[in-house]
Design an enzyme around this catalytic site. Structure first.
Site, mmCIF file in Angstrom:
data_model
loop_
_atom_site.group_PDB
_atom_site.id
_atom_site.type_symbol
_atom_site.label_atom_id
_atom_site.label_comp_id
_atom_site.label_asym_id
_atom_site.label_seq_id
_atom_site.Cartn_x
_atom_site.Cartn_y
_atom_site.Cartn_z
ATOM 1 N N ASP A 31 36.655 40.541 45.481
ATOM 2 C CA ASP A 31 37.967 39.887 45.422
ATOM 3 C C ASP A 31 38.561 39.678 46.820
ATOM 4 O O ASP A 31 38.342 40.483 47.721
ATOM 5 C CB ASP A 31 38.920 40.750 44.579
ATOM 6 N N HIS A 87 35.758 31.181 49.895
ATOM 7 C CA HIS A 87 34.616 31.370 48.986
ATOM 8 C C HIS A 87 33.299 31.207 49.737
ATOM 9 O O HIS A 87 32.342 31.945 49.521
ATOM 10 C CB HIS A 87 34.686 30.372 47.835
ATOM 11 N N SER A 109 34.888 35.028 36.230
ATOM 12 C CA SER A 109 35.312 35.700 34.996
ATOM 13 C C SER A 109 35.669 34.687 33.915
ATOM 14 O O SER A 109 35.883 33.503 34.200
ATOM 15 C CB SER A 109 36.523 36.599 35.281
ATOM 16 N N LEU A 124 14.794 44.940 43.830
ATOM 17 C CA LEU A 124 16.234 44.971 43.532
ATOM 18 C C LEU A 124 16.540 43.966 42.426
ATOM 19 O O LEU A 124 16.140 42.805 42.513
ATOM 20 C CB LEU A 124 17.028 44.595 44.794
ATOM 21 N N ARG A 175 35.874 47.524 44.336
ATOM 22 C CA ARG A 175 36.694 46.320 44.302
ATOM 23 C C ARG A 175 37.341 46.146 45.665
ATOM 24 O O ARG A 175 38.085 47.017 46.130
ATOM 25 C CB ARG A 175 37.786 46.376 43.241
ATOM 26 N N LEU A 179 40.902 46.237 37.019
ATOM 27 C CA LEU A 179 39.487 46.001 36.672
ATOM 28 C C LEU A 179 39.209 44.566 36.249
ATOM 29 O O LEU A 179 38.055 44.137 36.210
ATOM 30 C CB LEU A 179 39.052 46.975 35.573
ATOM 31 N N GLU A 216 31.901 56.010 39.666
ATOM 32 C CA GLU A 216 32.820 56.392 40.746
ATOM 33 C C GLU A 216 33.424 55.096 41.277
ATOM 34 O O GLU A 216 32.696 54.163 41.633
ATOM 35 C CB GLU A 216 32.061 57.114 41.863
HETATM 36 C C1 IPE Z 1 38.164 39.120 39.493
HETATM 37 O O1 IPE Z 1 38.978 38.611 40.473
HETATM 38 C C2 IPE Z 1 37.072 38.141 39.174
HETATM 39 C C3 IPE Z 1 36.047 37.993 40.188
HETATM 40 C C4 IPE Z 1 35.939 38.669 41.292
HETATM 41 C C5 IPE Z 1 35.035 37.011 39.883
HETATM 42 P P1 IPE Z 1 40.305 37.794 40.119
HETATM 43 O O2 IPE Z 1 40.941 37.456 41.407
HETATM 44 O O3 IPE Z 1 39.979 36.672 39.215
HETATM 45 O O4 IPE Z 1 41.164 38.863 39.318
HETATM 46 P P2 IPE Z 1 42.721 38.821 38.964
HETATM 47 O O5 IPE Z 1 42.966 37.523 38.261
HETATM 48 O O6 IPE Z 1 43.462 38.915 40.243
HETATM 49 O O7 IPE Z 1 42.928 40.019 38.110
HETATM 50 C C1 IPE Z 2 37.048 35.843 44.765
HETATM 51 O O1 IPE Z 2 38.287 36.090 45.234
HETATM 52 C C2 IPE Z 2 36.914 35.957 43.285
HETATM 53 C C3 IPE Z 2 36.295 34.782 42.637
HETATM 54 C C4 IPE Z 2 36.768 34.274 41.524
HETATM 55 C C5 IPE Z 2 35.100 34.191 43.219
HETATM 56 P P1 IPE Z 2 39.586 35.277 44.805
HETATM 57 O O2 IPE Z 2 39.281 33.828 44.718
HETATM 58 O O3 IPE Z 2 40.167 35.885 43.583
HETATM 59 O O4 IPE Z 2 40.499 35.539 46.053
HETATM 60 P P2 IPE Z 2 42.031 35.935 46.032
HETATM 61 O O5 IPE Z 2 42.136 37.193 45.219
HETATM 62 O O6 IPE Z 2 42.767 34.811 45.407
HETATM 63 O O7 IPE Z 2 42.366 36.151 47.459
HETATM 64 MG MG MG Z 3 41.494 37.425 43.290
#
Ligand code: IPE
Ligand code: IPE
Ligand code: MG
Length: 225
Positions: free
Chosen positions: A12, A29, A57, A123, A173, A180, A192
């Protein structure tokens, strides 16, 4: 010392990183993918057997169309150009999530990536794409019912996208967010968990190794004393 088999990561913070650099979320990205490659290399070095990455997601469809199509283009391009390299390194690729809704083109790329790498042993990377834990559990319960099986932990495990994959030892994370987001809710019962302040594009080998070191020295009780 704890054995480390499986690391799961909620990657994230890409979007915020792009903006912080006075560029676009999509720029973030792109940079995030570089971190993915770095962590793959490091996982092999550390002899980790399973790496599960949350890439998209079931809730991420709520994002702007432009961002969604950029993400999928980035992924398709990565798979098409890198699959042979990944395979040579001994990487097996598996997709978790509901892939049935994807375009034929992406479905074909997924099929080919799994097929090309299916015998690799070093892996296993599980790429979570259109993945949601509740969706996965719903599928699993439906299947258990359809097969007229009893509701047992084993039968549920065997019908998850992650069947045959051991539970994550570590969940990481990044992005300074402490939730989560519908990721592996069933599977992380005894993982963990490490929350990292850094955004995913900033996460590096040192951060990863620090977590591994900490993990190895944790007393894992699993309910015992
Ligand atoms: C979780 O991140 C999904 C991925 C890393 C693919 P999000 O940025 O989408 O989560 P929320 O919406 O902040 O909970
Ligand atoms: C990557 O981080 C998660 C994906 C969906 C690929 P984000 O795109 O959620 O980045 P932030 O949380 O908005 O900074
Ligand atoms: Mg995000």
């Amino acid at each position: 010392m704890n054995l480390l088999k499986h690391v799961a990561i909620i990657m994230d913070g890409n979007g915020r990183w792009g903006i912080k650099k006075r560029k676009s979320r999509n720029h973030g990205h792109k940079q995030g993918l570089k971190t993915v490659e770095l962590i793959i290399r490091e996982s092999i070095k550390k002899r980790i057997r399973f790496l599960t990455l949350y890439a998209f997601s079931t809730e991420n469809w709520k994002r702007p169309k432009k961002e969604i199509s950029f993400l999928f283009k980035l992924l398709e391009n990565f798979l098409v150009t890198k699959i042979n390299d990944l395979s040579k390194k001994g990487i097996k690729l598996k997709f978790i999530g509901d892939t049935t809704i994807f375009s034929n083109k992406l479905k074909h790329i997924i099929f080919k990536s799994e097929k090309t790498t299916k015998n690799n042993k070093k892996l296993q990377i599980n790429l979570a794409l259109n993945y949601g834990s509740r969706n996965e559990l719903m599928f699993a319960f439906k299947n258990v019912k359809k097969k007229k099986l009893k509701i047992t932990e084993n039968n549920i495990n065997n019908n998850l996208f992650t069947n045959k994959i051991p539970e994550p030892d570590i969940l990481i994370r990044t992005g300074n967010t402490y939730r989560l987001s519908n990721f592996l809710l069933w599977q992380i019962a005894y993982s963990e968990i490490f929350f990292v302040k850094k955004l995913w594009p900033e996460f590096n080998r040192k951060d990863f190794n620090r977590i591994i070191f900490k993990f190895k020295n944790i007393k894992r009780n699993f309910g015992r004393v």
